[in-house]
Design a protein around this motif. Structure first.
Motif, PDB file in Angstrom:
ATOM      1  N   MET A   1       1.262  -1.481  -0.003  1.00 39.80           N
ATOM      2  CA  MET A   1      -0.343   0.140  -0.249  1.00 39.80           C
ATOM      3  C   MET A   1       1.131   1.052  -0.080  1.00 39.80           C
ATOM      4  O   MET A   1       1.775   1.110   0.553  1.00 39.80           O
ATOM      5  N   THR A   2       0.199   2.344  -0.712  1.00 40.23           N
ATOM      6  CA  THR A   2       0.966   3.267  -1.126  1.00 40.23           C
ATOM      7  C   THR A   2       0.434   4.224   0.018  1.00 40.23           C
ATOM      8  O   THR A   2      -0.504   4.170   0.726  1.00 40.23           O
ATOM      9  N   ASP A   3       0.960   5.430   0.157  1.00 37.95           N
ATOM     10  CA  ASP A   3       0.976   6.801   0.834  1.00 37.95           C
ATOM     11  C   ASP A   3      -0.239   7.047   0.526  1.00 37.95           C
ATOM     12  O   ASP A   3      -1.076   7.820   1.370  1.00 37.95           O
ATOM     13  N   ILE A   4      -0.971   7.167  -1.020  1.00 38.60           N
ATOM     14  CA  ILE A   4      -2.269   7.686  -1.226  1.00 38.60           C
ATOM     15  C   ILE A   4      -3.202   6.351  -1.857  1.00 38.60           C
ATOM     16  O   ILE A   4      -4.748   6.469  -2.052  1.00 38.60           O
ATOM     17  N   ASP A   5      -3.065   5.246  -2.236  1.00 42.31           N
ATOM     18  CA  ASP A   5      -4.117   5.036  -2.630  1.00 42.31           C
ATOM     19  C   ASP A   5      -5.112   3.796  -1.725  1.00 42.31           C
ATOM     20  O   ASP A   5      -5.940   3.838  -2.862  1.00 42.31           O
ATOM     21  N   ASP A   6      -5.255   4.204  -0.251  1.00 41.04           N
ATOM     22  CA  ASP A   6      -6.022   3.506   0.460  1.00 41.04           C
ATOM     23  C   ASP A   6      -7.023   5.532   0.170  1.00 41.04           C
ATOM     24  O   ASP A   6      -8.002   5.331   1.397  1.00 41.04           O
ATOM     25  N   ALA A   7      -6.471   6.257  -0.612  1.00 35.32           N
ATOM     26  CA  ALA A   7      -7.537   7.681  -0.061  1.00 35.32           C
ATOM     27  C   ALA A   7      -7.443   9.227  -1.112  1.00 35.32           C
ATOM     28  O   ALA A   7      -7.491   7.827  -1.871  1.00 35.32           O
ATOM     29  N   GLU A   8      -8.987   9.541  -0.307  1.00 32.64           N
ATOM     30  CA  GLU A   8      -9.537  10.074  -1.866  1.00 32.64           C
ATOM     31  C   GLU A   8      -8.629  11.201  -1.889  1.00 32.64           C
ATOM     32  O   GLU A   8      -8.309  12.026  -0.953  1.00 32.64           O
ATOM     33  N   GLU A   9      -8.532  11.962  -2.898  1.00 27.61           N
ATOM     34  CA  GLU A   9      -7.685  12.625  -3.127  1.00 27.61           C
ATOM     35  C   GLU A   9      -8.064  14.317  -3.769  1.00 27.61           C
ATOM     36  O   GLU A   9      -9.805  13.620  -4.376  1.00 27.61           O
ATOM     37  N   TYR A  10      -7.967  14.940  -3.456  1.00 25.40           N
ATOM     38  CA  TYR A  10      -8.386  16.255  -3.064  1.00 25.40           C
ATOM     39  C   TYR A  10      -7.900  17.620  -3.850  1.00 25.40           C
ATOM     40  O   TYR A  10      -6.028  16.844  -3.948  1.00 25.40           O
ATOM     41  N   GLU A  11      -7.994  18.439  -3.810  1.00 26.61           N
ATOM     42  CA  GLU A  11      -7.173  19.695  -4.472  1.00 26.61           C
ATOM     43  C   GLU A  11      -7.102  20.511  -2.650  1.00 26.61           C
ATOM     44  O   GLU A  11      -5.620  20.825  -2.706  1.00 26.61           O
ATOM     45  N   VAL A  12      -7.976  20.873  -1.964  1.00 28.80           N
ATOM     46  CA  VAL A  12      -7.727  21.073  -0.960  1.00 28.80           C
ATOM     47  C   VAL A  12      -9.380  20.047   0.262  1.00 28.80           C
ATOM     48  O   VAL A  12     -10.442  19.750  -0.871  1.00 28.80           O
ATOM     49  N   ALA A  13      -8.149  20.342   1.066  1.00 25.06           N
ATOM     50  CA  ALA A  13      -9.558  19.648   2.331  1.00 25.06           C
ATOM     51  C   ALA A  13      -9.319  20.351   3.323  1.00 25.06           C
ATOM     52  O   ALA A  13      -8.120  21.278   3.253  1.00 25.06           O
ATOM     53  N   VAL A  14     -10.755  20.575   3.779  1.00 21.76           N
ATOM     54  CA  VAL A  14     -11.039  21.682   4.802  1.00 21.76           C
ATOM     55  C   VAL A  14     -10.815  20.933   6.245  1.00 21.76           C
ATOM     56  O   VAL A  14     -12.339  20.018   5.896  1.00 21.76           O
ATOM     57  N   VAL A  15     -10.581  21.095   7.175  1.00 25.57           N
ATOM     58  CA  VAL A  15     -10.458  20.316   8.616  1.00 25.57           C
ATOM     59  C   VAL A  15     -11.892  21.546   9.160  1.00 25.57           C
ATOM     60  O   VAL A  15     -10.744  22.360   9.467  1.00 25.57           O
ATOM     61  N   GLY A  16     -12.810  20.685   9.455  1.00 29.59           N
ATOM     62  CA  GLY A  16     -13.757  21.927  10.371  1.00 29.59           C
ATOM     63  C   GLY A  16     -14.556  22.183   9.529  1.00 29.59           C
ATOM     64  O   GLY A  16     -14.343  22.764   8.266  1.00 29.59           O
ATOM     65  N   GLY A  17     -15.727  22.130   9.863  1.00 30.56           N
ATOM     66  CA  GLY A  17     -16.774  22.126   9.025  1.00 30.56           C
ATOM     67  C   GLY A  17     -18.460  23.870   9.960  1.00 30.56           C
ATOM     68  O   GLY A  17     -19.436  23.818   9.733  1.00 30.56           O
ATOM     69  N   GLY A  18     -16.910  24.695  10.412  1.00 29.90           N
ATOM     70  CA  GLY A  18     -17.981  25.766  10.976  1.00 29.90           C
ATOM     71  C   GLY A  18     -18.022  26.678   9.641  1.00 29.90           C
ATOM     72  O   GLY A  18     -17.366  26.802   8.503  1.00 29.90           O
ATOM     73  N   PRO A  19     -18.504  28.607  10.030  1.00 29.87           N
ATOM     74  CA  PRO A  19     -18.560  29.326   9.130  1.00 29.87           C
ATOM     75  C   PRO A  19     -17.459  29.088   8.439  1.00 29.87           C
ATOM     76  O   PRO A  19     -17.347  29.626   6.907  1.00 29.87           O
ATOM     77  N   ALA A  20     -15.587  29.310   8.628  1.00 31.13           N
ATOM     78  CA  ALA A  20     -14.514  30.248   8.356  1.00 31.13           C
ATOM     79  C   ALA A  20     -14.272  29.090   7.510  1.00 31.13           C
ATOM     80  O   ALA A  20     -14.194  28.849   6.170  1.00 31.13           O
ATOM     81  N   GLY A  21     -14.242  27.237   7.256  1.00 29.23           N
ATOM     82  CA  GLY A  21     -14.248  26.308   6.841  1.00 29.23           C
ATOM     83  C   GLY A  21     -15.217  25.925   5.489  1.00 29.23           C
ATOM     84  O   GLY A  21     -14.472  25.576   4.747  1.00 29.23           O
ATOM     85  N   LEU A  22     -16.617  26.234   5.592  1.00 26.04           N
ATOM     86  CA  LEU A  22     -17.319  26.358   4.871  1.00 26.04           C
ATOM     87  C   LEU A  22     -17.614  26.908   4.047  1.00 26.04           C
ATOM     88  O   LEU A  22     -17.561  26.847   2.285  1.00 26.04           O
ATOM     89  N   GLN A  23     -17.082  29.084   4.137  1.00 26.60           N
ATOM     90  CA  GLN A  23     -16.534  29.502   3.322  1.00 26.60           C
ATOM     91  C   GLN A  23     -15.630  29.419   2.734  1.00 26.60           C
ATOM     92  O   GLN A  23     -15.798  29.991   1.115  1.00 26.60           O
ATOM     93  N   ALA A  24     -14.764  28.781   3.364  1.00 27.27           N
ATOM     94  CA  ALA A  24     -13.172  28.481   2.445  1.00 27.27           C
ATOM     95  C   ALA A  24     -14.038  27.807   1.464  1.00 27.27           C
ATOM     96  O   ALA A  24     -12.890  27.492   0.120  1.00 27.27           O
ATOM     97  N   ALA A  25     -14.062  26.327   1.470  1.00 27.32           N
ATOM     98  CA  ALA A  25     -14.518  25.244   0.841  1.00 27.32           C
ATOM     99  C   ALA A  25     -15.302  26.004  -0.464  1.00 27.32           C
ATOM    100  O   ALA A  25     -15.420  25.584  -1.110  1.00 27.32           O
ATOM    101  N   LEU A  26     -16.813  26.897  -0.131  1.00 29.52           N
ATOM    102  CA  LEU A  26     -17.500  27.382  -1.091  1.00 29.52           C
ATOM    103  C   LEU A  26     -17.121  28.108  -2.294  1.00 29.52           C
ATOM    104  O   LEU A  26     -16.955  27.795  -3.226  1.00 29.52           O
ATOM    105  N   TYR A  27     -15.677  28.932  -1.665  1.00 28.85           N
ATOM    106  CA  TYR A  27     -14.733  29.609  -2.539  1.00 28.85           C
ATOM    107  C   TYR A  27     -14.081  28.372  -3.314  1.00 28.85           C
ATOM    108  O   TYR A  27     -13.917  29.037  -4.701  1.00 28.85           O
ATOM    109  N   THR A  28     -13.225  27.699  -2.773  1.00 23.62           N
ATOM    110  CA  THR A  28     -12.328  26.622  -3.492  1.00 23.62           C
ATOM    111  C   THR A  28     -13.607  25.771  -4.950  1.00 23.62           C
ATOM    112  O   THR A  28     -13.101  25.873  -5.833  1.00 23.62           O
TER     113      THR A  28
END
Length: 369
Positions: free
Chosen positions: A1-28
């Motif tokens: 197993m490599t570092d990524i073969d069991d993981a979902e790949e994204y350009e941006v990962a936001v940890v935390g679903g409060g107003p700041a995290g959701l706003q960052a995700a909305l823009y990206t």
């Protein structure tokens, strides 16, 4: 197993679903980057019975309703929302980041940390949060205009908040709950010069109304004092485990320092909202999230390519555009189908014109009949 073969790949990962995290995700997401928000649930915003100080959002909207609308928005633009607790964060050899949670794993080019902090709660008896216990002075001081209010704590912040509340009401009590004052001599002198009643005895019991709101505290000496509510001032525990794992600097007060774009001292790692220095307010947090989202877009967007890239790799091929992530591309097509009429092709227009001509040619014959 490599570092990524069991993981979902994204350009941006936001940890935390409060107003700041959701706003960052909305823009990206809206700017074309495959984005995931991983949220453990809960948080300070989720505890709000009413939403204050957010233009366009009325006070009858609860924190959970406000956040649910945000989750639906980011998903409508192609971002993924996952409920999970990220416990480990590492930087991979290729510069990307791996985030491991209790349920899944994620790999991303950029990470946004928006886990905020947890308020230190005093010992009971205590009223319910939002019905007599309030943690945001700037959000809730308006509720106490001409009403009796308590401030709970024995430190510098408690003494200062008690004096600040005199801007809203002339009935302010500072509840030490049996502790000795820990503020400075200068603060003590200032406090004594303000009409704040310092109550030394601890709380013995509490009375609440039928709707659950605080009515009064009874103290150990038998005295009963009525309150509309108040503010506990016992400090905050910042959720910095992941920031520390990724090598981010941490301030003495527990916050994570960032630059104007929200980037931490660790390249590619951003922090937003209450995790960073500044006012702990929803609009402020959303502004920080927006700024981080924009900065990440400028870093990750495919075009325009630099002259060095063009000289080395040649012109941009038509096959390379548009420069959108797969999830965002698919979501954008659904968005257009649901909200806008299809764009006619030239062949469709020609066909429609032919039909209109045939129809108008046939109309006179129908009139002759």
């Amino acid at each position: 197993m490599t570092d990524i073969d069991d993981a979902e790949e994204y350009e941006v990962a936001v940890v935390g679903g409060g107003p700041a995290g959701l706003q960052a995700a909305l823009y990206t997401a809206r700017l074309g980057h495959d984005t995931v928000v991983v949220n453990r649930g809960g948080g300070r915003a989720a505890m709000m019975l009413d939403t204050h100080n957010v233009v366009g959002v009325t006070e009858d909207v609860s924190g959970n309703e406000f956040l649910q609308t945000g989750r639906e928005q980011i998903q409508s633009y192609g971002a993924d929302y996952v409920q999970d607790l990220i416990t480990e964060a590492t930087r991979l050899d290729d510069g990307r980041f791996r985030l491991d949670g209790n349920e899944g794993a994620f790999v991303a080019d950029r990470v946004v940390l928006g886990m905020g902090f947890n308020d230190e709660r005093p010992d009971p008896p205590l009223p319910r949060t939002g019905k007599g216990l309030h943690y945001c002075l700037h959000c809730d001081a308006y509720m106490f205009i001409d009403r009796p209010v308590f401030v709970m704590g024995a430190g510098e912040s408690a003494a200062h908040v008690a004096m600040i509340m005199l801007n809203f009401t002339d009935e302010v009590d500072l509840l030490l709950r049996g502790e000795d004052p820990q503020w400075s001599e200068e603060t003590d002198e200032r406090l004594r010069a303000h009409p704040v009643d310092v109550v030394h005895e601890d709380i013995a019991s509490m009375t609440k109304s039928e709707n659950g709101w605080l009515e009064s505290f009874e103290f150990e000496d038998g005295e009963v004092r009525k309150y509309r509510g108040g503010f506990p001032m016992y400090g905050s525990n910042y959720n910095t485990d992941l920031a520390e794992q990724l090598g981010c600097e941490i301030n003495d007060d527990g916050t994570v320092p960032v630059d104007d774009d929200g980037e931490t001292s660790a390249e590619g790692v951003y922090a937003v909202g209450d995790l960073t220095p500044g006012h702990n307010q929803i609009p402020v947090a959303m502004g920080k999230g927006a700024q981080a989202g924009l900065a990440i877009h400028y870093e990750l967007r495919e075009f325009p390519r630099s002259l060095d890239e063009i000289r080395e790799g040649g012109d941009v091929s038509p096959d390379e555009v548009p420069g959108l992530g797969d999830r965002i591309h698919a979501a954008a097509e659904e968005y257009e189908e649901a909200r806008a009429p299809p764009i006619e092709s030239e062949s469709d227009s020609d066909s429609d014109s032919d039909s209109e001509s045939a129809s108008s040619e046939a109309e006179p014959a129908a009139d002759d009949d």
